[in-house]
Write an enzyme that holds these catalytic residues in place. Structure first.
Site, PDB file in Angstrom:
ATOM      1  CG  HIS A 112      28.758  94.422  63.161  1.00  0.00           C
ATOM      2  ND1 HIS A 112      28.353  95.350  64.094  1.00  0.00           N
ATOM      3  CD2 HIS A 112      28.729  93.231  63.795  1.00  0.00           C
ATOM      4  CE1 HIS A 112      28.074  94.750  65.229  1.00  0.00           C
ATOM      5  NE2 HIS A 112      28.296  93.455  65.080  1.00  0.00           N
ATOM      6  CG  ASP A 190      21.032  91.344  68.432  1.00  0.00           C
ATOM      7  OD1 ASP A 190      21.340  90.135  68.380  1.00  0.00           O
ATOM      8  OD2 ASP A 190      21.857  92.241  68.581  1.00  0.00           O
ATOM      9  NE  ARG A 197      24.173  84.305  69.905  1.00  0.00           N
ATOM     10  CZ  ARG A 197      24.823  85.167  69.100  1.00  0.00           C
ATOM     11  NH1 ARG A 197      24.340  86.375  68.892  1.00  0.00           N
ATOM     12  NH2 ARG A 197      25.916  84.810  68.504  1.00  0.00           N
ATOM     13  CB  SER A 212      23.271  88.598  66.423  1.00  0.00           C
ATOM     14  OG  SER A 212      23.918  89.583  67.176  1.00  0.00           O
ATOM     15  CE  LYS A 216      24.554  94.153  66.919  1.00  0.00           C
ATOM     16  NZ  LYS A 216      24.371  92.845  67.488  1.00  0.00           N
TER      17      LYS A 216
END
Ligand code: URA
Length: 463
Positions: A112, A190, A197, A212, A216
């Site tokens: 990620h 999230d 956000r 966040s 996930k």
């Protein structure tokens, strides 16, 4: 910030914590953080749960996010906030699945990015890892602030669907070795907070980014994780010190939840590659999968692939070979086909490919000859967002064709009048504001700008 030490599996569901919820309300939680206090575990559990169920209003969560943005969080608060977000939905477990081709257990691994400009790396990286025997269950995101999102990019492929069920994800992992999907019922807290956000100027916050990303990733079912933590003007946290802190926090959160987790710190001062936007980044990714593409995109793809394979305990194949021998491209086509995408548009010829690029274009040329200087990644990200590639209201549709082609990268020679950037959009009125974002963001000089390393450091768990 203190270190993250938290037993994610036991604390959240304690009945004593739940009974404390009856004494909690949103204004008190907001006030506590606004005034610089530390949120209790019960307060965090309650506010995440109540917001996910629609019992804390959007304006209340907006105020709390801004208070967190301004006041920060302790390590314990971040750990609890992350665990509460994981607990807001399902946590996938694919460890019992076997690969259809040889019956071996799945090597479940993912990466990620903390968000960048021109950061299309997931698109070539996932097929490279598939071709090397990995299984990638990737919960991907949409654009956030000035940064693009993998889902917005892949949805530029007609028919491509990221709305996958758990059984579909499991089937794809078994049959082809990857699925890229909207988080759906994974960490639904999230999903709501991320969208909020994006439109409340609360993206650039270490606790909010760390929780966040990790909520996930913990929920999606990977057993190993590599985090691409961006440093520089196009990153949410531009300084190296902040990015290091973010990387360490995420690595420790992953470790606390049983994931083998590492991070690379990588440069995001200039955009990655020569294409920034949605469809235009898919086309550049296809160039990489066809064995070409910009050097920085190839280098980062291969470095992250090597980390992922190592973290997953796989060493059978050289990732670079999969780009040369076409097996990564075959894997990408299998992935797109499995998710309903139209394979006929996956062409790297002509230069813009067969994918829809914005119908209006506008080219910025060099005012003088010399050497291209640095290009400010943040300015390019904002320009692309203004062209229509990102959102300014929750749920807004993005333009697949919006984007910028960078004709001259830092250090390349340029003649007066040469094209430097081409801007693409479906809405001509967006060109002026996008051009304004680029003013002062680049220059042609006498000599090349200093060369920065693309990969700055590697961070692994210390425990
Ligand atoms: N990616 C995420 O999933 N969340 C962030 O906050 C930033 C990047």
């Amino acid at each position: 910030m203190t270190h993250v030490t938290f037993d994610a599996r036991s604390a959240w569901s304690r009945p004593d914590a739940r009974s404390a919820w009856s004494r909690l309300d949103a204004p008190t939680v907001i006030r506590t953080k606004r005034d610089g206090g530390v949120l209790s575990e019960a307060a965090i559990d309650w506010v995440i749960d109540a917001y996910t169920r629609g019992q804390v209003a959007e304006e209340q969560m907006s105020a709390l996010l801004m208070a967190i943005f301004l006041r920060g969080m302790t390590g314990q608060e971040i750990a609890r906030w992350t665990a509460a977000m994981v607990a807001s939905g399902e946590r996938f477990d694919f460890t019992d699945l076997r690969r259809d081709c040889d019956g071996r257990p799945l090597a479940l691994v993912d990466k990620h990015s903390t968000g960048g400009v021109g950061d299309k790396i997931t698109i070539p990286l996932v097929p490279v890892v598939m071709a090397c025997g990995g299984a990638v269950p990737q919960a991907a995101g949409r654009g956030l602030g000035h940064t693009g999102g993998t889902l917005d990019k892949l949805e530029a492929i007609p028919g491509f669907s990221a709305e996958l069920t758990k059984s579909q994800i499991g089937r794809q992992l078994r049959e082809i070795g990857a699925a890229i999907f909207a988080a759906g019922e994974l960490a639904p807290a999230d999903r709501k907070i991320y969208a909020l956000r994006d439109v409340t100027a609360t993206t650039e916050s270490l606790p909010l980014i760390a929780s966040s990303v990790m909520s996930k990733k913990i929920a999606e079912g990977a057993r190993a994780l590599v985090l691409d933590t961006k440093v520089g003007s196009g990153a949410f946290l531009p300084t190296e010190a902040e990015a290091r802190e973010l990387a360490r926090t995420m690595v420790e959160l992953g470790h606390a939840h049983g994931l083998v987790t590492r991070a690379l710190l990588t440069d995001m001062s200039v955009p990655l590659g020569r294409a920034v936007g949605n469809a235009i980044e898919v086309v550049e990714s296809l160039e990489v999968l066809a064995g070409g593409g910009p050097d920085d995109v190839v280098q980062l793809t291969l470095a992250l692939a090597a980390e992922m394979l190592d973290a997953a305990g796989l060493d059978a194949k050289d990732p670079a070979e999969t780009l040369r021998d076409g097996t990564a491209m075959d894997c990408f086509r299998a992935l797109v086909a499995a998710q309903g995408g139209d394979l006929t548009v996956l062409s790297v010829e002509p230069a813009t490919g067969a994918l829809p690029i914005g119908v209006h274009s506008d080219t910025i040329t060099a005012p003088r000859g010399g050497t291209m200087g640095d290009i400010d990644a943040m300015a390019v990200g904002l320009a692309v967002w203004r062209l229509g590639a990102g959102r300014s209201a929750p749920g807004e549709r993005v333009q697949s064709g919006a984007g910028i082609r960078i004709h001259r990268r830092p250090g390349e020679p340029v003649q007066a009048g040469d094209p430097v950037f081409t801007l693409y959009t479906d809405t001509p009125a967006r060109v002026g504001p996008a051009r304004s974002e680029l003013e002062g963001a680049w220059a042609v000089g006498e000599s090349a700008p200093p060369v920065r390393p693309l990969i700055i450091d590697r961070i692994a768990a210390t425990v």
